[in-house]
Design a protein around this motif. Structure first.
Motif, PDB file in Angstrom:
ATOM      1  N   ARG A 144      -2.414  -6.378  -1.740  1.00  0.00           N
ATOM      2  CA  ARG A 144      -3.060  -5.079  -1.947  1.00  0.00           C
ATOM      3  C   ARG A 144      -2.010  -4.002  -2.259  1.00  0.00           C
ATOM      4  O   ARG A 144      -0.885  -4.050  -1.755  1.00  0.00           O
ATOM      5  N   ASN A 145      -2.389  -3.058  -3.050  1.00  0.00           N
ATOM      6  CA  ASN A 145      -1.574  -1.864  -3.359  1.00  0.00           C
ATOM      7  C   ASN A 145      -0.295  -2.122  -4.154  1.00  0.00           C
ATOM      8  O   ASN A 145       0.460  -1.202  -4.416  1.00  0.00           O
ATOM      9  N   LEU A 146      -0.013  -3.364  -4.483  1.00  0.00           N
ATOM     10  CA  LEU A 146       1.261  -3.646  -5.165  1.00  0.00           C
ATOM     11  C   LEU A 146       1.026  -4.107  -6.595  1.00  0.00           C
ATOM     12  O   LEU A 146       0.025  -4.740  -6.902  1.00  0.00           O
ATOM     13  N   ALA A 147       1.988  -3.770  -7.461  1.00  0.00           N
ATOM     14  CA  ALA A 147       1.935  -4.221  -8.851  1.00  0.00           C
ATOM     15  C   ALA A 147       3.209  -4.990  -9.165  1.00  0.00           C
ATOM     16  O   ALA A 147       4.247  -4.731  -8.568  1.00  0.00           O
ATOM     17  N   LYS A 148       3.125  -5.900 -10.091  1.00  0.00           N
ATOM     18  CA  LYS A 148       4.295  -6.708 -10.413  1.00  0.00           C
ATOM     19  C   LYS A 148       5.369  -5.866 -11.070  1.00  0.00           C
ATOM     20  O   LYS A 148       6.548  -6.049 -10.831  1.00  0.00           O
ATOM     21  N   SER A 149       4.951  -4.951 -11.947  1.00  0.00           N
ATOM     22  CA  SER A 149       6.019  -4.082 -12.428  1.00  0.00           C
ATOM     23  C   SER A 149       5.578  -2.632 -12.254  1.00  0.00           C
ATOM     24  O   SER A 149       4.461  -2.245 -12.590  1.00  0.00           O
ATOM     25  N   VAL A 150       6.481  -1.873 -11.658  1.00  0.00           N
ATOM     26  CA  VAL A 150       6.144  -0.525 -11.220  1.00  0.00           C
ATOM     27  C   VAL A 150       6.585   0.456 -12.302  1.00  0.00           C
ATOM     28  O   VAL A 150       7.693   0.965 -12.300  1.00  0.00           O
TER      29      VAL A 150
END
Ligand code: F6R
Length: 367
Positions: free
Chosen positions: A358-364
């Protein structure tokens, strides 16, 4: 696509013998006693004349950078600073054309890292990239670089990209040290032989600890906190172990240099606090033994990562994960593997979405 694995993360953890090997392929020529890296060689004067090296990254890549600092300072004797990209870009840092900046980024698209590099470039620094994604934005704005060649990393939690970054940083440190005369030939030869053996040691760890770590994980499904401790090269490995756990299992975890415990975190230790200790034989072992004694005196639950045949730390620990010995400087590469598995299985048993927390993306790509 997952080649029979339940998650990309597990697949990527198991790919590490190959990915680390791929990172070294064509670069580490043990028989010839050579490390070939065109990006370094073509700009060797920049590195030789550098006042200092500034490593810029975020997250897991920043942890790799901390280990890079230890490696480069130990073997090449060039001063190194490691900066969070987000802090560096906004604090009006002093940068000159005598600085070499090393950017570390799996995706090559991290917005803060990109912005920090643009700033450093404007001030005349030489920019070296360590990226995994070929032709990514960061790779394109650097003056030179080395791809990690770990292959696509799909799981949001970085695993094989991290060990590949450590491999590249090891190669750079040894190459620079050999070239500038700070690393003698005999030491260089024995270190490159050790590095060459790392993929086999990772394979060994995967097969010898997989089941054991799975069983350990079952006992910590309901944990609410974790501490990860290490010293020297394994202090950043402790930070990375804690980050892996928190991002996929949502259990609060903190990494600390073991000796810092007495400056605060020791207050947290009681029978409900699991503490992962990275304690290989080479690297402040006796100091770690006393840290474990301090923890056990307060009834903390110790999960120790030690070398095979270890007795002192093992006898005091509640759980023991054995890994093969290697040079101290490469031990984080090997020690990280069971910690990735531990985070993975705890998260799986908690029913978490391991590949896409949750809340995380592979590239920010936003700050
Ligand atoms: C953690 C993780 C993140 C990234 C960070 C930097 O598992 O994946 O902490 O390491 O967002 O990303 P890159 O390396 O793509 O710049």
């Amino acid at each position: 696509e997952k080649s029979g694995y339940e998650h990309f993360m597990l697949k990527e953890i198991f790919e590490q013998p190959k990915s680390v090997h791929d990172t070294m392929r064509g670069r580490l020529l043990v028989d010839e006693g050579v490390i070939k890296m065109a990006g370094i060689w073509d700009h060797i004067e920049k590195f030789k004349n550098a006042n200092r090296i500034i490593i810029i990254a975020c997250g897991t890549s920043w942890h790799a950078g901390l280990i890079g600092e230890y490696l480069i300072e130990e073997y090449a004797r060039i001063p190194v600073e490691v900066e969070y990209a987000s802090e560096f870009r906004y604090r009006n840092p002093i940068i000159t054309d005598k600085d070499v900046v090393i950017a570390i980024s799996q995706s090559g698209e991290t917005a803060d890292t990109m912005a920090a590099l643009k700033l450093a470039k404007e001030k005349g620094a030489f920019i070296y990239g360590i990226c995994n994604v070929v032709d990514s934005s960061i790779a394109r704005i650097t003056d030179a670089g080395s791809y990690t060649h770990a292959g696509p990393e799909i799981g949001v939690a970085s695993t094989k990209a991290f060990t590949a970054q450590l491999t590249i940083l090891s190669l750079i440190a040894l190459k620079l040290g050999k070239h500038n005369g700070n690393l003698g030939n005999a030491d260089f030869m024995s270190l490159i032989a050790e590095l060459d053996a790392i993929p086999k040691k990772i394979e060994d760890v995967l097969s010898s600890t997989h089941e054991l770590v799975q069983n350990i994980a079952k006992d910590f499904v309901d944990a609410t906190n974790f501490l990860y401790l290490g010293r020297g090269y394994n202090y950043p490995a402790a930070l990375e172990g804690a980050l892996k756990l928190k991002e996929i299992s949502y259990i609060h975890a903190e990494g600390y240099p073991a000796a810092e415990m007495k400056h605060g975190p020791i207050a947290l230790i009681d029978e409900n606090m699991p503490i992962v200790i990275i304690a290989p034989k080479k690297g402040h072992y006796d100091k770690i033994v006393s840290n474990v004694q301090e923890i056990k005196a307060r009834k903390g639950k110790v999960i120790a990562v030690v070398n095979r045949g270890d007795t002192q730390v093992s006898e005091m620990s509640d759980y023991v994960i054995e890994i093969p010995e290697t040079s101290e400087c490469f031990s984080p590469i090997v020690a990280s593997v069971p910690l990735q598995l531990l985070a993975y299985y705890i998260a799986v048993y908690r029913g978490a979405n391991v590949d896409q927390p949750r809340n995380l993306a592979k590239s920010v790509t936003v700050e």
